[in-house]
Scaffold this motif. Structure first.
Motif, PDB file in Angstrom:
ATOM      1  N   HIS A  70       5.381  83.061  53.605  1.00 39.31           N
ATOM      2  CA  HIS A  70       4.311  82.545  54.550  1.00 39.31           C
ATOM      3  C   HIS A  70       4.204  83.166  55.750  1.00 39.31           C
ATOM      4  N   ASP A  71       5.334  83.885  56.145  1.00 38.50           N
ATOM      5  CA  ASP A  71       5.333  84.510  56.734  1.00 38.50           C
ATOM      6  C   ASP A  71       4.186  86.068  57.076  1.00 38.50           C
ATOM      7  N   ARG A  97       2.615  78.447  62.100  1.00 37.76           N
ATOM      8  CA  ARG A  97       3.785  78.415  61.712  1.00 37.76           C
ATOM      9  C   ARG A  97       5.219  78.552  62.646  1.00 37.76           C
ATOM     10  N   SER A 131       7.988  79.855  62.860  1.00 39.37           N
ATOM     11  CA  SER A 131       9.283  80.928  62.285  1.00 39.37           C
ATOM     12  C   SER A 131      10.048  81.579  63.589  1.00 39.37           C
ATOM     13  N   LEU A 134       8.260  84.962  63.110  1.00 40.78           N
ATOM     14  CA  LEU A 134       7.181  84.622  63.946  1.00 40.78           C
ATOM     15  C   LEU A 134       7.169  85.050  65.812  1.00 40.78           C
ATOM     16  N   TYR A 194       9.682  75.786  58.929  1.00 40.96           N
ATOM     17  CA  TYR A 194       8.799  76.861  60.066  1.00 40.96           C
ATOM     18  C   TYR A 194       7.341  75.541  59.876  1.00 40.96           C
TER      19      TYR A 194
END
Length: 621
Positions: free
Chosen positions: A29-30, A383, A385, A388, A472
């Protein structure tokens, strides 16, 4: 640079992709956000290196694609060339007013092409535009215009707009007021016909030298936010901000080949900033409507071959409540971009309307960062995280928050405490020491949290509580303080309370937002105490309705009333909302008399069991 950081993280997690994905199952996802973010950053860097402002980009499109449709409105097509010619007329009119780069002109115009060319005409001269909400009236209206420091006021066509301006006659500091949509012999004494001036003005372009003093930090426009301290406050949108916010829609890869469907008000940062400015930046086509219409939505999308739509969550609730139609599945929409789409209907929206990508974002007009959900994760707004956060230019995080004191919780060293996955907290972001609000230093300071993680640091307080899940993703929980959101608008509880207590029979009004099952945002509710412990008679309820109708925008009018014998206060005699918000309008929890705004009787009616059941099952309020 970003790739090197990502590869470094991958290497640290293991020798293979499988290894580090096992250790960090959320990493993909990041990587998606990093990939898209890198592309957006590259595009934005090109803009800044070129030294172009948004108006320069528009004029470049006019030169390169003059006959391309720019605005489609009510079946009429307005090309880039035509909008430019109209904007030139505006510029040539305003040049006679003796204004300079950085001066301000207020404008209150409906969603229509005139909004676009008036705004662009002012930009051609480097004039800042105060974008006034066309729902405002009385003190809210005159305050919003005056606080901007405007030297002139342009009101769009429409009897309702003129009536709102005329009702505040004499309260605009003597500035000239120009009215669109009428000639000199139709406009009242004391006002000036803008149409007559446009008719006599030349459509010839003006040289960019007239805005030679423009810099990235020159105010470009002011977009208003309710904030937390009463009347609307104008937020600085500098020239550099226009380019930055226009780049936000690049997260759905908007290009000049796209057609964007716009039903949100252009005076807002979403409709104007991301939508209009984003379309200008890309050279795209924008289909513009005066306001959202559920019955015409899919018909329009098919007719004009719309590829991207902007939304607020409640828009989809209205669309879901309508009967299915062939158009809702035969459109060419590839992405929806917006905020407020809640988890309970997300998958239903995506499945029924066959929208491949829903990109939810979170941001604030005066904020310094945005969050994006590029993973189609139902309900998530972005997000936060560790990766990020490390890569972000502005460190963003959630800190623990005490709802009773309305302050962040501090540790023994006086520093804020970051939440862990599975917890909720206040969203904050590190920022440069600049002001966001015009003419309100106190309001600027209230949005700052100081000494957050070390002595001397400062963070922007978004005033929103988010929940952080184990992967996250973050989810919106609630707004805090004195503002809530309803019908896509921010409502200041202080402002509403001040207006309610101007009634001679109301001693105190505690205003807050309450949730309604199946509805987005929070509906307004006011806990009232009356002088001499009077009852709320039918006559007083009608008087209350009329007062709200005359003094408050539709979205700011309380939907529910609660009559209390004594106000709910804290130990320091401040209004306490926690219990009131929790109890809402639930007749099973509240012993006090409760009332509901009834559109049929144009008054407030007592909430009995049948009324309560109807409210809970009504899809449209």
């Amino acid at each position: 640079m970003l790739d090197k950081v990502v590869y470094g993280v991958a290497g640290a997690a293991g020798a293979s992709v499988v290894a580090w994905k096992t250790m960090f199952p959320w990493i993909h996802h990041d990587l998606k956000i990093i990939k898209v973010g890198k592309r957006v950053k590259t595009e934005m860097d090109k803009d800044f290196e070129s030294g172009e402002f948004l108006i320069d980009r528009f004029e470049k499109h006019v030169y390169n694609q003059p006959r391309k449709p720019f605005i489609i409105f009510e079946g009429n097509v307005f090309t880039y060339e035509y909008i430019d010619q109209q904007a030139n007329r505006v510029t040539n009119v305003v040049r006679t007013w003796g204004l300079s780069v950085g001066d301000t002109v207020a404008m209150m115009i409906y969603n229509e092409p005139a909004f676009v060319w008036t705004f662009l005409g002012l930009q051609k001269m480097g004039i800042a535009t105060a974008l006034i909400n066309f729902n405002l009236c009385q003190k809210q209206l005159s305050h919003s215009v005056n606080v901007s420091g405007a030297k002139a006021f342009i009101a769009g066509q429409g009897a309702e707009l003129f009536d709102a301006v005329h009702a505040e006659e004499g309260k605009f500091g003597g500035m000239p007021i120009y009215i669109q949509g009428c000639s000199a012999n139709q406009v009242s004494t004391g006002y000036i016909s803008f149409d007559d001036l446009m008719a006599a003005s030349s459509p010839a372009g003006v040289d960019a030298s007239v805005r030679a003093g423009l810099t990235p930090m020159t105010p470009a426009c002011y977009i208003y936010t309710s904030g937390t301290t009463g009347l609307s406050k104008p937020v600085f949108m500098r020239q550099i901000s226009l380019m930055r916010v226009s780049g936000g829609i690049l997260f759905v890869d908007l290009t000049q080949d796209d057609v964007l469907y716009m039903t949100l008000p252009l005076y807002h940062s979403a409709g104007g900033g991301l939508g209009l400015y984003g379309s200008i930046r890309a050279g795209a086509t924008m289909v513009l409507r005066r306001k959202f219409s559920a019955s015409h939505f899919w018909e329009d999308c098919c007719r004009y071959r719309v590829t991207i739509i902007q939304y607020i969550g409640e828009m989809f609730r209205y669309l879901l409540s309508r009967p299915e139609s062939p158009e809702e599945k035969s459109h060419q929409i590839r992405a929806a971009f917006g905020n407020g789409l809640r988890r309970d209907i997300w998958e239903q929206v995506q499945a029924r309307f066959r929208i491949p990508q829903i990109t939810e974002f979170f941001g604030a007009t005066e904020g310094n960062t945005m969050l994006f959900n590029l993973s189609n994760k139902p309900g998530a707004i972005g997000r936060l995280s560790p990766l990020l956060q490390r890569l972000s230019a502005n460190y963003q995080t959630l800190v623990k928050y005490d709802t009773a004191t309305a302050e962040p919780i501090r540790d023994s060293n006086g520093h804020c405490i970051e939440v862990k996955p599975g917890e909720k907290g206040l969203f904050i972001s590190a920022f440069a020491p600049v002001n966001f609000y015009k003419a309100s230093q106190e309001a600027n300071e209230k949005k700052r949290i100081r000494n957050v993680f070390k002595k001397g640091d400062a963070y922007f307080n978004f005033g929103d509580l988010f929940y952080l899940d184990r992967d996250y993703f973050v989810y919106f929980v609630d707004r805090i303080g004195d503002t809530f959101r309803w019908k896509g608008e921010n409502v200041s509880t202080t402002e509403v309370a001040n207006i309610l207590t101007s009634l001679d029979f109301i001693h105190d009004a505690n205003v807050y937002g309450v949730t309604i099952p199946g509805q987005d945002g929070r509906a307004g509710m006011a806990a009232l105490t009356l002088y001499d412990d009077k009852p709320l008679t039918p006559e007083l309820l009608r008087k209350f309705w009329k007062h709200c109708e005359e003094n408050l925008a539709t979205y700011a009018r309380p939907m529910f009333l609660r009559l209390q014998k004594e106000a709910t206060l804290t130990a320091t005699f401040k209004q306490r909302k926690v219990e009131l918000v929790k109890e809402g309008f639930d007749i099973n929890l509240v012993d006090d008399p409760l009332y509901f705004a009834d559109q049929v009787t144009k008054s407030y009616i007592p909430i009995k069991q049948d009324t309560y059941s109807r409210i809970l099952t009504t899809s449209k309020l």
